[in-house]
Scaffold this motif. Structure first.
Motif, PDB file in Angstrom:
ATOM      1  N   ASP A 268      14.257   2.554 -17.199  1.00  0.00           N
ATOM      2  CA  ASP A 268      12.925   3.142 -17.088  1.00  0.00           C
ATOM      3  C   ASP A 268      11.817   2.112 -16.921  1.00  0.00           C
ATOM      4  O   ASP A 268      10.638   2.455 -16.975  1.00  0.00           O
ATOM      5  N   THR A 269      12.179   0.861 -16.746  1.00  0.00           N
ATOM      6  CA  THR A 269      11.186  -0.205 -16.696  1.00  0.00           C
ATOM      7  C   THR A 269      11.577  -1.247 -15.664  1.00  0.00           C
ATOM      8  O   THR A 269      12.747  -1.589 -15.549  1.00  0.00           O
ATOM      9  N   THR A 270      10.614  -1.731 -14.940  1.00  0.00           N
ATOM     10  CA  THR A 270      10.802  -2.907 -14.110  1.00  0.00           C
ATOM     11  C   THR A 270      10.303  -4.109 -14.898  1.00  0.00           C
ATOM     12  O   THR A 270       9.139  -4.175 -15.281  1.00  0.00           O
ATOM     13  N   LEU A 271      11.205  -5.043 -15.184  1.00  0.00           N
ATOM     14  CA  LEU A 271      10.819  -6.245 -15.908  1.00  0.00           C
ATOM     15  C   LEU A 271       9.918  -7.103 -15.031  1.00  0.00           C
ATOM     16  O   LEU A 271       9.874  -6.941 -13.811  1.00  0.00           O
ATOM     17  N   GLY A 272       9.192  -8.023 -15.654  1.00  0.00           N
ATOM     18  CA  GLY A 272       8.283  -8.873 -14.911  1.00  0.00           C
ATOM     19  C   GLY A 272       8.540 -10.342 -15.174  1.00  0.00           C
ATOM     20  O   GLY A 272       8.918 -10.747 -16.273  1.00  0.00           O
ATOM     21  N   PHE A 273       8.357 -11.147 -14.142  1.00  0.00           N
ATOM     22  CA  PHE A 273       8.440 -12.598 -14.252  1.00  0.00           C
ATOM     23  C   PHE A 273       7.280 -13.193 -13.473  1.00  0.00           C
ATOM     24  O   PHE A 273       7.132 -12.942 -12.275  1.00  0.00           O
ATOM     25  N   SER A 274       6.431 -13.970 -14.140  1.00  0.00           N
ATOM     26  CA  SER A 274       5.302 -14.610 -13.487  1.00  0.00           C
ATOM     27  C   SER A 274       5.706 -16.004 -13.031  1.00  0.00           C
ATOM     28  O   SER A 274       5.895 -16.914 -13.854  1.00  0.00           O
ATOM     29  N   ALA A 275       5.865 -16.147 -11.724  1.00  0.00           N
ATOM     30  CA  ALA A 275       6.271 -17.434 -11.174  1.00  0.00           C
ATOM     31  C   ALA A 275       5.123 -18.424 -11.258  1.00  0.00           C
ATOM     32  O   ALA A 275       3.970 -18.102 -10.959  1.00  0.00           O
ATOM     33  N   THR A 276       5.433 -19.636 -11.675  1.00  0.00           N
ATOM     34  CA  THR A 276       4.437 -20.707 -11.691  1.00  0.00           C
ATOM     35  C   THR A 276       4.692 -21.703 -10.573  1.00  0.00           C
ATOM     36  O   THR A 276       3.904 -22.623 -10.378  1.00  0.00           O
ATOM     37  N   THR A 294      24.807  -4.451  -6.350  1.00  0.00           N
ATOM     38  CA  THR A 294      24.318  -4.978  -5.080  1.00  0.00           C
ATOM     39  C   THR A 294      22.831  -5.266  -5.214  1.00  0.00           C
ATOM     40  O   THR A 294      22.054  -4.378  -5.570  1.00  0.00           O
ATOM     41  N   LEU A 295      22.455  -6.503  -4.945  1.00  0.00           N
ATOM     42  CA  LEU A 295      21.066  -6.940  -5.086  1.00  0.00           C
ATOM     43  C   LEU A 295      20.372  -6.936  -3.735  1.00  0.00           C
ATOM     44  O   LEU A 295      20.971  -7.286  -2.715  1.00  0.00           O
ATOM     45  N   ARG A 296      19.083  -6.552  -3.742  1.00  0.00           N
ATOM     46  CA  ARG A 296      18.299  -6.582  -2.516  1.00  0.00           C
ATOM     47  C   ARG A 296      16.819  -6.542  -2.889  1.00  0.00           C
ATOM     48  O   ARG A 296      16.463  -6.301  -4.041  1.00  0.00           O
ATOM     49  N   ARG A 297      15.960  -6.762  -1.899  1.00  0.00           N
ATOM     50  CA  ARG A 297      14.530  -6.642  -2.089  1.00  0.00           C
ATOM     51  C   ARG A 297      14.094  -5.218  -1.807  1.00  0.00           C
ATOM     52  O   ARG A 297      14.599  -4.568  -0.883  1.00  0.00           O
ATOM     53  N   ASP A 339       3.850 -10.939  -4.383  1.00  0.00           N
ATOM     54  CA  ASP A 339       4.738 -10.319  -5.355  1.00  0.00           C
ATOM     55  C   ASP A 339       5.953  -9.700  -4.665  1.00  0.00           C
ATOM     56  O   ASP A 339       5.842  -9.088  -3.601  1.00  0.00           O
ATOM     57  N   VAL A 340       7.121  -9.885  -5.286  1.00  0.00           N
ATOM     58  CA  VAL A 340       8.372  -9.363  -4.749  1.00  0.00           C
ATOM     59  C   VAL A 340       9.077  -8.575  -5.847  1.00  0.00           C
ATOM     60  O   VAL A 340       9.166  -9.039  -6.986  1.00  0.00           O
ATOM     61  N   THR A 341       9.580  -7.389  -5.515  1.00  0.00           N
ATOM     62  CA  THR A 341      10.372  -6.602  -6.457  1.00  0.00           C
ATOM     63  C   THR A 341      11.826  -6.588  -5.997  1.00  0.00           C
ATOM     64  O   THR A 341      12.124  -6.326  -4.830  1.00  0.00           O
ATOM     65  N   LEU A 342      12.709  -6.866  -6.935  1.00  0.00           N
ATOM     66  CA  LEU A 342      14.141  -6.883  -6.666  1.00  0.00           C
ATOM     67  C   LEU A 342      14.776  -5.603  -7.167  1.00  0.00           C
ATOM     68  O   LEU A 342      14.417  -5.082  -8.229  1.00  0.00           O
ATOM     69  N   GLU A 343      15.729  -5.098  -6.395  1.00  0.00           N
ATOM     70  CA  GLU A 343      16.473  -3.898  -6.745  1.00  0.00           C
ATOM     71  C   GLU A 343      17.936  -4.228  -7.003  1.00  0.00           C
ATOM     72  O   GLU A 343      18.491  -5.159  -6.400  1.00  0.00           O
ATOM     73  N   ALA A 344      18.549  -3.438  -7.873  1.00  0.00           N
ATOM     74  CA  ALA A 344      19.997  -3.485  -8.087  1.00  0.00           C
ATOM     75  C   ALA A 344      20.552  -2.096  -7.796  1.00  0.00           C
ATOM     76  O   ALA A 344      20.128  -1.113  -8.403  1.00  0.00           O
ATOM     77  N   VAL A 345      21.476  -2.030  -6.864  1.00  0.00           N
ATOM     78  CA  VAL A 345      22.163  -0.781  -6.563  1.00  0.00           C
ATOM     79  C   VAL A 345      23.500  -0.804  -7.297  1.00  0.00           C
ATOM     80  O   VAL A 345      24.297  -1.722  -7.111  1.00  0.00           O
ATOM     81  N   THR A 362      10.087  -7.512 -11.033  1.00  0.00           N
ATOM     82  CA  THR A 362       8.995  -7.892 -10.143  1.00  0.00           C
ATOM     83  C   THR A 362       8.637  -9.352 -10.407  1.00  0.00           C
ATOM     84  O   THR A 362       8.311  -9.725 -11.540  1.00  0.00           O
ATOM     85  N   VAL A 363       8.735 -10.161  -9.368  1.00  0.00           N
ATOM     86  CA  VAL A 363       8.381 -11.577  -9.452  1.00  0.00           C
ATOM     87  C   VAL A 363       6.954 -11.710  -8.937  1.00  0.00           C
ATOM     88  O   VAL A 363       6.670 -11.433  -7.766  1.00  0.00           O
ATOM     89  N   ARG A 364       6.040 -12.094  -9.841  1.00  0.00           N
ATOM     90  CA  ARG A 364       4.629 -12.207  -9.502  1.00  0.00           C
ATOM     91  C   ARG A 364       4.328 -13.605  -8.965  1.00  0.00           C
ATOM     92  O   ARG A 364       4.650 -14.611  -9.595  1.00  0.00           O
ATOM     93  N   ALA A 365       3.742 -13.661  -7.790  1.00  0.00           N
ATOM     94  CA  ALA A 365       3.419 -14.951  -7.179  1.00  0.00           C
ATOM     95  C   ALA A 365       2.368 -15.677  -8.001  1.00  0.00           C
ATOM     96  O   ALA A 365       1.403 -15.070  -8.474  1.00  0.00           O
ATOM     97  N   GLY A 366       2.557 -16.976  -8.191  1.00  0.00           N
ATOM     98  CA  GLY A 366       1.588 -17.742  -8.960  1.00  0.00           C
ATOM     99  C   GLY A 366       1.621 -19.224  -8.651  1.00  0.00           C
ATOM    100  O   GLY A 366       0.777 -19.980  -9.127  1.00  0.00           O
TER     101      GLY A 366
END
Length: 516
Positions: A268-276, A294-297, A339-345, A362-366
């Protein structure tokens, strides 16, 4: 955000590829709408055959109408702790304890779990090629366990297979020189008949091997900053939080099949990572007992894959998706300027399991830096000329719920089929799946090259070194390998299906490598 569902394309389809030359990361608020359709009982058709053959009766419980709203708050990606070893007299020592605990696998529900040095999962280990390591591992469980270093090229008496099982209250202390180059390995239990139970409850952790190659120097390698582990687990859990691991448990009613990433439920949640930093490296491990990830964008863009299980590819390869069967790993990099969101099927690999699409990160651009171009060549892989190799056929089959290799069920060491070879031998194996079930073929000791996949020559990332690979129902892969460095007259390696239930049901054989 729109809700997406992935129909069960069958556990046996492959995704296309195209080629060319405990840290917490802060995340800005990201509110989500409808996240993922929940299936109560995704099932591959071949799994029905296996169940009926085993004498079990149940109806397919698939509910394509249910969905869940997202959680009220988001969570940040948790990066497993990096376990620091202590170095003295030229040896680096790591201390681990396999122990029980509790964790929330389903939100708000307490599950009995297990982990290394903690309640669930384990810390990341980092080894360096050429160093000597010592692991002091205490068994604080109530039953025997072992710790296998999945993908590591180590002596058989240090491999952590069934012969290395040790009892509760005791310490196992394997030591060896790291011969592997840069790659992503992992560690998990491997005792006879309890692998699925123990690993599914949380006994798993990642191993990062580093080396001094120019490729490694050119890639992100700051753990938790631009070098990020992603450990995926799709588990079977009932409403009381009881984690299921065997056929009887998987056929219980009222099950959920949550997907966990680094131990966090992402239903129920998309985790977040703030890229430095702009370029970020991700190490993906499918630690699920049976399901395929299976991983994809989510935006349909490409991922730049740089490694398979056994090290770097010859060149960075653009792929639209990365398919990981149980036990498999892959490394990819992304230059994150937006920002890029990754999916897992998730696709069911066994009689019943997960199904659907998760936007898990979601990988946040930084980053403000501008990375240099990736090296044009990452690795040199000399393809085998197999004309003089010794040929073998390895047949995977089943009789109901009993799984076999070359006609034998490996439920005991004495009952396993045994493959005997000699140090320095070069071999080509035809792995034939005589069942209609999904299998994930894992070989201990040495990496292998894929020679053919269901009659087709490998291309793209399938030209990389492997230790775990999919064998579809009725399919065949041909692999080649060379047995180097280690021989033993007593201790054996294993070859088996890495669907953990299949392993515990007998799909395991022993490999004895002796002096020539």
């Amino acid at each position: 955000m729109t809700h997406t569902t992935e129909p069960d394309r069958g556990a046996y389809a492959r995704d296309g590829r195209k080629t060319k030359g405990e840290h917490h990361m802060e995340i800005r608020g990201h509110k989500k709408g409808l996240h993922r359709r929940k299936f109560l009982g995704g099932m591959a058709g071949a799994g029905l055959t296996a169940v009926s053959a085993a004498g079990a009766a149940f109806s397919l419980l698939t509910d394509g109408t249910r969905s869940k709203a997202a959680a009220a708050t988001d969570r940040i990606l948790t990066v497993p702790e990096l376990l620091e070893g202590t170095t003295a007299d030229g040896t680096t020592t790591f201390t681990l304890a396999a122990q029980t605990g509790t964790a929330e696998v389903l939100s708000g529900v307490t599950s009995s779990t297990a982990g290394y040095n903690r309640s669930f999962l384990g810390p990341t280990l980092k080894w360096t090629k050429g160093e000597t390591v010592l692991l002091n591992i205490t068994n604080s469980l109530t039953e025997d366990t072992s710790v296998h270093f999945h993908g590591a090229h180590v002596p058989p008496r240090m491999d952590g297979g069934p012969q290395n099982a040790f009892s509760t209250g005791t310490v196992w202390s394997p030591t060896f020189t790291v011969k592997d180059g840069a790659k992503t390995l992992w560690y998990h239990p491997h005792a006879l008949g309890t692998t699925a139970k123990q690993a599914t409850h949380g006994l798993a952790g990642m191993i990062i091997v580093k080396d001094d190659s120019t490729t490694s120097a050119a890639l992100p390698g700051d753990y938790g900053v631009d070098d990020i582990p992603l450990i995926f687990q799709c588990l079977a859990v009932d409403s009381a939080g009881d984690i299921k691991y065997d056929q009887k448990g998987y056929l219980s009613s009222g099950l959920s099949f949550p997907l966990l990433v680094n131990g966090e439920n992402v239903d129920d949640t998309t985790l977040g990572f703030s890229a430095t930093r702009t370029r970020n490296r991700f190490r993906a491990l499918n630690a699920s007992p049976s399901d395929i990830i299976t991983l994809r964008r989510s935006d349909g863009g490409t991922l730049t894959q740089i490694a398979t299980e056994q090290g770097y590819l010859t060149e960075a390869t653009e792929v639209t998706s990365i398919r990981l069967v149980a036990g498999a790993r892959a490394e990819f990099v992304m230059d994150v300027t937006a920002d890029v969101t990754l999916e897992a099927v998730v696709t069911t690999g066994w009689i019943r399991g997960g199904s659907g699409t998760y936007e898990f990160l979601t990988v946040r651009a930084g980053g403000t830096d501008t990375p240099e171009n990736l090296p044009s060549t990452l690795n040199t892989i000399e393809r085998y000329d197999t004309s003089g190799f010794t040929a073998r056929t390895i047949t995977l089959s089943n009789a109901g719920a009993t799984m076999k290799i070359n006609g034998s069920a490996g439920l005991t060491m004495a009952g396993m089929a045994m493959i005997r070879t000699t140090l320095g031998a070069k071999e080509i194996w035809t792995i034939t799946n005589a069942s209609q079930l999904e299998h994930s073929f894992h070989l201990h000791d040495v990496p292998y090259q894929l020679i053919s996949i269901n009659g087709e020559a490998p291309t793209g990332v399938d030209l990389g070194w492997r230790d775990t690979y999919e064998v579809v129902g009725g399919g065949t892969i041909v692999i080649a390998m060379e047995f180097t460095d280690f021989a033993d007259d007593t201790y054996m390696y294993m070859l088996h299906c890495h669907l953990l239930q299949h392993e515990d049901q007998g799909m395991m054989a022993s490999l004895m490598v002796t002096e020539s």
